[in-house]
Design an enzyme around this catalytic site. Structure first.
Site, PDB file in Angstrom:
ATOM      1  N   SER A 135       0.835  -1.203   0.000  1.00  0.00           N
ATOM      2  CA  SER A 135       0.000   0.000   0.000  1.00  0.00           C
ATOM      3  C   SER A 135       0.865   1.247   0.000  1.00  0.00           C
ATOM      4  O   SER A 135       1.978   1.240   0.553  1.00  0.00           O
ATOM      5  CB  SER A 135      -0.848  -0.041   1.270  1.00  0.00           C
ATOM      6  OG  SER A 135      -1.408   1.215   1.519  1.00  0.00           O
ATOM      7  N   TYR A 159      -1.308  -0.966  10.780  1.00  0.00           N
ATOM      8  CA  TYR A 159      -1.623  -1.553   9.467  1.00  0.00           C
ATOM      9  C   TYR A 159      -0.469  -1.306   8.495  1.00  0.00           C
ATOM     10  O   TYR A 159       0.010  -2.231   7.827  1.00  0.00           O
ATOM     11  CB  TYR A 159      -2.934  -0.945   8.923  1.00  0.00           C
ATOM     12  CG  TYR A 159      -3.150  -1.248   7.458  1.00  0.00           C
ATOM     13  CD1 TYR A 159      -3.446  -2.537   7.033  1.00  0.00           C
ATOM     14  CD2 TYR A 159      -3.021  -0.240   6.488  1.00  0.00           C
ATOM     15  CE1 TYR A 159      -3.618  -2.823   5.673  1.00  0.00           C
ATOM     16  CE2 TYR A 159      -3.192  -0.522   5.141  1.00  0.00           C
ATOM     17  CZ  TYR A 159      -3.494  -1.808   4.744  1.00  0.00           C
ATOM     18  OH  TYR A 159      -3.645  -2.087   3.404  1.00  0.00           O
ATOM     19  N   LYS A 163       2.336  -3.941   6.441  1.00  0.00           N
ATOM     20  CA  LYS A 163       2.671  -3.976   5.005  1.00  0.00           C
ATOM     21  C   LYS A 163       4.175  -3.822   4.817  1.00  0.00           C
ATOM     22  O   LYS A 163       4.787  -4.507   3.989  1.00  0.00           O
ATOM     23  CB  LYS A 163       1.911  -2.876   4.260  1.00  0.00           C
ATOM     24  CG  LYS A 163       0.412  -3.114   4.194  1.00  0.00           C
ATOM     25  CD  LYS A 163       0.097  -4.354   3.364  1.00  0.00           C
ATOM     26  CE  LYS A 163      -1.323  -4.808   3.466  1.00  0.00           C
ATOM     27  NZ  LYS A 163      -1.602  -6.086   2.825  1.00  0.00           N
TER      28      LYS A 163
HETATM   29  P1  NAD Z   1     -11.034  -6.827   1.732  1.00  0.00           P
HETATM   30  O1  NAD Z   1     -11.162  -6.782   3.212  1.00  0.00           O
HETATM   31  O2  NAD Z   1     -12.231  -6.533   0.910  1.00  0.00           O
HETATM   32  O3  NAD Z   1     -10.448  -8.244   1.261  1.00  0.00           O
HETATM   33  C1  NAD Z   1      -9.519  -8.959   2.039  1.00  0.00           C
HETATM   34  C2  NAD Z   1     -10.047 -10.382   2.135  1.00  0.00           C
HETATM   35  O4  NAD Z   1      -9.115 -11.164   2.888  1.00  0.00           O
HETATM   36  C3  NAD Z   1     -11.395 -10.472   2.846  1.00  0.00           C
HETATM   37  O5  NAD Z   1     -12.273 -11.231   2.028  1.00  0.00           O
HETATM   38  C4  NAD Z   1     -11.092 -11.199   4.153  1.00  0.00           C
HETATM   39  O6  NAD Z   1     -12.162 -12.006   4.579  1.00  0.00           O
HETATM   40  C5  NAD Z   1      -9.859 -12.006   3.766  1.00  0.00           C
HETATM   41  N1  NAD Z   1      -8.961 -12.322   4.884  1.00  0.00           N
HETATM   42  C6  NAD Z   1      -8.465 -11.489   5.838  1.00  0.00           C
HETATM   43  N2  NAD Z   1      -7.663 -12.178   6.667  1.00  0.00           N
HETATM   44  C7  NAD Z   1      -7.633 -13.469   6.232  1.00  0.00           C
HETATM   45  C8  NAD Z   1      -6.986 -14.642   6.671  1.00  0.00           C
HETATM   46  N3  NAD Z   1      -6.238 -14.648   7.769  1.00  0.00           N
HETATM   47  N4  NAD Z   1      -7.175 -15.787   5.973  1.00  0.00           N
HETATM   48  C9  NAD Z   1      -7.955 -15.815   4.856  1.00  0.00           C
HETATM   49  N5  NAD Z   1      -8.615 -14.725   4.405  1.00  0.00           N
HETATM   50  C10 NAD Z   1      -8.456 -13.566   5.090  1.00  0.00           C
HETATM   51  O7  NAD Z   1      -9.830  -5.859   1.340  1.00  0.00           O
HETATM   52  P2  NAD Z   1      -9.340  -5.376  -0.108  1.00  0.00           P
HETATM   53  O8  NAD Z   1      -9.649  -3.943  -0.221  1.00  0.00           O
HETATM   54  O9  NAD Z   1      -9.813  -6.319  -1.129  1.00  0.00           O
HETATM   55  O10 NAD Z   1      -7.776  -5.499   0.088  1.00  0.00           O
HETATM   56  C11 NAD Z   1      -7.029  -6.585  -0.439  1.00  0.00           C
HETATM   57  C12 NAD Z   1      -5.554  -6.348  -0.119  1.00  0.00           C
HETATM   58  O11 NAD Z   1      -5.150  -5.090  -0.659  1.00  0.00           O
HETATM   59  C13 NAD Z   1      -5.248  -6.266   1.376  1.00  0.00           C
HETATM   60  O12 NAD Z   1      -4.003  -6.886   1.595  1.00  0.00           O
HETATM   61  C14 NAD Z   1      -5.148  -4.773   1.633  1.00  0.00           C
HETATM   62  O13 NAD Z   1      -4.319  -4.505   2.737  1.00  0.00           O
HETATM   63  C15 NAD Z   1      -4.530  -4.300   0.332  1.00  0.00           C
HETATM   64  N6  NAD Z   1      -4.784  -2.904   0.039  1.00  0.00           N
HETATM   65  C16 NAD Z   1      -6.079  -2.454  -0.087  1.00  0.00           C
HETATM   66  C17 NAD Z   1      -6.323  -1.102  -0.353  1.00  0.00           C
HETATM   67  C18 NAD Z   1      -7.726  -0.591  -0.476  1.00  0.00           C
HETATM   68  O14 NAD Z   1      -7.929   0.635  -0.402  1.00  0.00           O
HETATM   69  N7  NAD Z   1      -8.737  -1.429  -0.685  1.00  0.00           N
HETATM   70  C19 NAD Z   1      -5.240  -0.222  -0.509  1.00  0.00           C
HETATM   71  C20 NAD Z   1      -3.943  -0.711  -0.387  1.00  0.00           C
HETATM   72  C21 NAD Z   1      -3.723  -2.062  -0.127  1.00  0.00           C
END
Ligand code: NAD
Ligand code: UDP
Length: 351
Positions: A135, A159, A163
């Site tokens: 991120s 958080y 990362k």
């Molecule tokens: P999200 O919460 O919609 O999806 C993450 C998924 O991972 C969820 O379905 C959750 O149930 C699952 N999960 C969490 N912990 C788990 C575990 N221990 N075992 C199995 N499943 C697990 O989030 P997102 O927005 O789709 O983000 C996906 C990735 O992108 C994450 O790593 C997040 O940190 C990163 N990210 C997201 C953003 C954003 O703005 N959406 C920005 C930068 C980075």
């Protein structure tokens, strides 16, 4: 695009963790569309398995799915014994900045512990092509914008620290290859602000409770689910005083993952890349664009700044273009239109 890399991609099987989440669900849809086989893993801590039927309808293809926590090495080991995979995209993580400050150990355990367990099991099964969701938060308050990948790193929240730790773990793995072992090849992708939804309106972001991020808040206010949007501060040193971010359409973000996979499956080297548009957009600009393109009202009020927010953060995305040939194509109007289409058509269970 190199044809042999595309052929390798469409012959491959990809393990996708966090597959039922916002970004994971769009990625699985696109991977299936590209002809890949997918093994989807999620523990549904922030999602629901209901999304899978919609993905299959959209992609016209089915895939393997398992309710598995990435910290559960026995369950992962069993899954990978049943399904040979060529590479992994690791989305699974907890992602709320504020929650991470209230529950630091839970975030460290899930995000860092989960990564280590997953890597251990992948290595056991000879899977060493890995795409990691990082991120822009790892840049903290950037000294200059647009931010290049070589900028100094400084995570402010727990958080963000998870990362950064993830990136450091992967750096160690790619830097050292013990004798008789296959080298890891890792693409770390630093996302800026993913927004919007699949243009079909069938899948999108489904935050639980009150959303933290700007676009879902705007969409919920426009839909009348919340009375008004709070704009957190308008005295920042930016053109209109509100914070500036680099919003990127989810479909462009997903295309960046597909390009990264193609690179890895074509024996490309390990990389760390920004995924952003390179354009800075203020909170006020986003709200005004949303109202204009969708013809809806978004009542708002300027309130006190949110703790920990930085004035501006937008990407220098040129490296991703140079090495992957990837760049974002959708503009802010597309992002607002698709976010609104999803808000209007999402299933009741995701309201
Ligand atoms: P999200 O919460 O919609 O999806 C993450 C998924 O991972 C969820 O379905 C959750 O149930 C699952 N999960 C969490 N912990 C788990 C575990 N221990 N075992 C199995 N499943 C697990 O989030 P997102 O927005 O789709 O983000 C996906 C990735 O992108 C994450 O790593 C997040 O940190 C990163 N990210 C997201 C953003 C954003 O703005 N959406 C920005 C930068 C980075
Ligand atoms: N923001 C806002 N009101 C909200 C949610 C967010 O004014 O209800 C602002 C926030 O202060 C930030 C920008 O919108 O400047 C983007 O916030 P988001 O949480 O989506 O992303 P991040 O802060 O992680 O870049």
């Amino acid at each position: 695009m190199d044809d042999s890399n595309q052929a390798a991609l469409s012959r491959s099987t990809v393990l996708v963790t966090g597959a039922a989440g916002y970004i994971g669900s769009h990625a699985v849809t696109e991977l299936l569309r590209q002809g890949c086989r997918v093994v989807a893993v999620d523990n549904y801590s922030n999602s629901s398995s209901e999304v899978y039927a919609r993905i299959e309808r959209l992609a016209g293809a089915s895939f393997v799915r398992a309710e598995v926590d990435v910290r559960d090495d026995a369950a992962l080991d069993k899954l990978l014994s049943q399904h040979r995979v060529d590479a992994c995209i690791h989305f699974a993580a907890l992602k709320s900045v504020s929650e991470s400050m209230a529950q630091p150990l839970r975030y460290l355990d899930n995000n860092v512990g989960g990564l280590l367990t997953l890597l251990r099991v992948l290595r056991k099964h000879g899977v060493q092509g890995f795409v990691f969701s990082s991120s822009a938060t790892v840049y903290g308050d950037p000294v200059r914008v647009p931010v290049p990948e070589v900028a100094s790193l400084n995570a402010v929240s727990v958080y963000g620290a998870t990362k950064l730790m993830g990136e450091k773990i992967l750096q160690q793995l790619t830097a050292i290859t013990p004798e008789f072992e296959r080298p890891w090849r890792v693409v770390v992708l630093r996302y800026f602000n993913p927004v919007g939804a699949h243009p079909s309106g069938q899948i999108g972001e489904a935050p639980r409770g009150v959303p933290n991020n700007l676009m879902p808040c705007v969409a919920q206010v426009a839909a009348g689910l919340r009375p008004k949007l709070n704009i957190f501060g308008d005295t920042y040193p930016t053109p209109d005083g509100t914070c500036v971010r680099d919003y990127i359409h989810i479909q462009d973000l997903v295309a960046g993952h597909v390009a990264a996979l193609r690179h890895l499956l074509g024996d490309g080297a390990s990389l760390t890349l920004n995924l952003g548009t390179g354009l800075g957009t203020s909170v006020r600009q986003l709200v005004e664009t949303f109202m204009q393109v969708n013809g809806v009202a978004v009542p708002y009020e300027v309130v006190a700044p949110r703790a920990g927010d930085v004035a501006q953060c937008f990407a220098d995305p040129s490296l991703a273009h140079q090495v992957l040939g990837w760049r974002a194509h959708h503009d802010l109007a597309d992002m607002c239109r698709d976010a609104w289409r999803w808000q209007c058509s999402r299933p009741r269970s995701h309201a």
